[in-house]
Design an enzyme around this catalytic site. Structure first.
Site, PDB file in Angstrom:
ATOM      1  N   ASP A  96       1.153  -1.388  -0.224  1.00  0.00           N
ATOM      2  CA  ASP A  96       0.174   0.203   0.069  1.00  0.00           C
ATOM      3  C   ASP A  96       0.832   0.941   0.025  1.00  0.00           C
ATOM      4  O   ASP A  96       2.187   1.135  -0.080  1.00  0.00           O
ATOM      5  CB  ASP A  96      -0.254  -0.255   1.116  1.00  0.00           C
ATOM      6  CG  ASP A  96      -0.384  -0.532   2.414  1.00  0.00           C
ATOM      7  OD1 ASP A  96       0.785  -0.248   2.403  1.00  0.00           O
ATOM      8  OD2 ASP A  96      -0.781  -0.676   3.878  1.00  0.00           O
ATOM      9  N   HIS A 140      -7.265  -4.652  10.443  1.00  0.00           N
ATOM     10  CA  HIS A 140      -6.923  -4.875   8.659  1.00  0.00           C
ATOM     11  C   HIS A 140      -5.616  -4.743   8.186  1.00  0.00           C
ATOM     12  O   HIS A 140      -4.487  -5.593   9.140  1.00  0.00           O
ATOM     13  CB  HIS A 140      -7.511  -3.601   8.029  1.00  0.00           C
ATOM     14  CG  HIS A 140      -5.687  -2.291   8.481  1.00  0.00           C
ATOM     15  ND1 HIS A 140      -5.969  -1.062   9.524  1.00  0.00           N
ATOM     16  CD2 HIS A 140      -4.397  -2.291   8.826  1.00  0.00           C
ATOM     17  CE1 HIS A 140      -4.951  -0.628   9.489  1.00  0.00           C
ATOM     18  NE2 HIS A 140      -4.439  -0.815   8.739  1.00  0.00           N
ATOM     19  N   GLU A 191      -9.359  -1.527   5.318  1.00  0.00           N
ATOM     20  CA  GLU A 191     -10.273  -1.473   6.391  1.00  0.00           C
ATOM     21  C   GLU A 191     -11.633  -2.345   6.748  1.00  0.00           C
ATOM     22  O   GLU A 191     -12.106  -3.198   5.945  1.00  0.00           O
ATOM     23  CB  GLU A 191     -10.769  -0.320   6.649  1.00  0.00           C
ATOM     24  CG  GLU A 191      -9.410   1.033   6.650  1.00  0.00           C
ATOM     25  CD  GLU A 191      -8.534   1.527   7.890  1.00  0.00           C
ATOM     26  OE1 GLU A 191      -9.019   0.213   8.453  1.00  0.00           O
ATOM     27  OE2 GLU A 191      -8.293   2.008   8.186  1.00  0.00           O
TER      28      GLU A 191
HETATM   29  C1  GLP Z   1      -0.840   0.629   8.942  1.00  0.00           C
HETATM   30  C2  GLP Z   1      -0.125  -0.513   7.034  1.00  0.00           C
HETATM   31  C3  GLP Z   1      -0.332  -1.877   7.423  1.00  0.00           C
HETATM   32  C4  GLP Z   1       0.328  -2.149   9.280  1.00  0.00           C
HETATM   33  C5  GLP Z   1      -0.559  -1.873  10.096  1.00  0.00           C
HETATM   34  C6  GLP Z   1      -0.397  -2.061  11.194  1.00  0.00           C
HETATM   35  O1  GLP Z   1      -2.236   0.929   8.677  1.00  0.00           O
HETATM   36  N1  GLP Z   1      -0.811   0.170   5.800  1.00  0.00           N
HETATM   37  O2  GLP Z   1       0.191  -2.649   6.369  1.00  0.00           O
HETATM   38  O3  GLP Z   1       0.490  -3.532   8.910  1.00  0.00           O
HETATM   39  O4  GLP Z   1      -0.997  -0.514   9.664  1.00  0.00           O
HETATM   40  O5  GLP Z   1       0.831  -0.928  11.668  1.00  0.00           O
HETATM   41  P1  GLP Z   1       1.653  -1.317  13.172  1.00  0.00           P
HETATM   42  O6  GLP Z   1       2.609  -2.342  12.412  1.00  0.00           O
HETATM   43  O7  GLP Z   1       2.951  -0.027  12.880  1.00  0.00           O
HETATM   44  O8  GLP Z   1       1.517  -1.833  14.256  1.00  0.00           O
END
Ligand code: GLP
Length: 262
Positions: free
Chosen positions: A67, A138, A143
């Site tokens: 993404d 997600h 979402e």
């Molecule tokens: C973000 C990303 C995801 C990620 C998630 C968790 O919004 N788009 O790909 O897995 O949220 O993030 P984190 O690893 O910082 O908790």
């Protein structure tokens, strides 16, 4: 679905890097699906170390990122382009032409999403997709409520995701409200999937994804229907699992999903 519970973040990162490294050793031209966020940082550090110390070779590896924020240029420090170059790409011998990340500045977003999906298809789909998980379940930026049949698309971020990601920006109002993300179906087409989760903040999402019903309200729950998924979670993130996932092989559901989607 396999669930491996490890001690802590360091062990999760080491184990995850080993899974990725094993794929690259076994298939030097592997197609990797990569994630951003805090969770995979330790894994990337370990992969850089394996490259430097053991010569892990990325020269033929192809990558597709999950993404990108809509509206952020690749040189914006909070963009996922920037993150990937800083944390992995500039430290290894990957070829720039083998790196794919959705373009957050594309004038025609719909076209960019279609092209991105076409590039994944043309490459032959992803061999190993690494995922994190949002506190709301997600995956990528899909979402709750995202269609299980979705391909790469533009999505509206939820308030909880905006708040969770505000730490990477000067203030919450600077967090883009939209993002381009591979869809659920794009992710499900990967041959192997590795989901990483660490810390108490992810415990509810992990339990819902692994042991809850398969529902679009918990996007990661779809992974129960994929034939080759491994979760590596640390003890804090695993605290609400009851263990019933041992019998959650879901063969019947797999067959149902295959019939409907392949
Ligand atoms: C973000 C990303 C995801 C990620 C998630 C968790 O919004 N788009 O790909 O897995 O949220 O993030 P984190 O690893 O910082 O908790």
């Amino acid at each position: 679905m396999k669930v491996k519970i490890v001690e802590d973040y360091a062990e999760m990162s080491r184990d995850a890097a080993e899974v990725v490294a094993a794929m690259v050793r076994q298939k030097p031209n592997a197609i990797l699906g990569l994630a951003t966020g805090s969770t995979p940082l330790g894994m990337y550090q370990k992969l850089v170390q394996l490259h430097r110390e053991e010569g892990l070779d990325f020269s033929r590896v192809i990558t597709f990122n999950l993404d990108e924020y809509y509206g952020l240029a690749p040189d914006h420090p909070a963009s996922y382009h920037y993150y990937m170059w800083e944390n992995l790409f500039r430290h290894i011998n990957i070829r720039p032409e083998n790196i794919h990340i959705p373009d957050g500045t594309a004038a025609d977003v719909e076209k960019e999403c279609k092209n991105y999906e076409a590039r994944i298809r043309k490459a032959g789909y992803i061999d190993l997709q690494v995922l994190g998980i949002g506190a709301n379940g997600h995956i990528g930026f899909n979402e709750p409520g995202t269609d299980f049949g979705s391909e790469t698309h533009l999505i509206e971020l939820t308030e909880t995701t905006i708040q969770a990601n505000a730490r990477f920006f000067a203030s919450e109002k600077d967090v883009p409200r939209q993002a381009l993300s591979m869809g659920i179906k794009s992710i499900m087409r990967s041959r192997h999937i590795l989901l990483l989760a660490s810390g108490e903040a992810k415990a509810e999402a992990v339990a819902a994804a692994v042991e809850g019903p398969v529902t679009q309200m918990v996007p990661a729950s779809i992974l129960q229907l994929h034939p080759d998924v491994t979760f590596i979670v640390d003890q804090a993130a695993a605290q609400y699992l009851t263990g019933s996932f041992d019998v959650l092989l879901q063969n019947e559901k797999n067959a149902e999903y295959d019939k409907a989607n392949r």
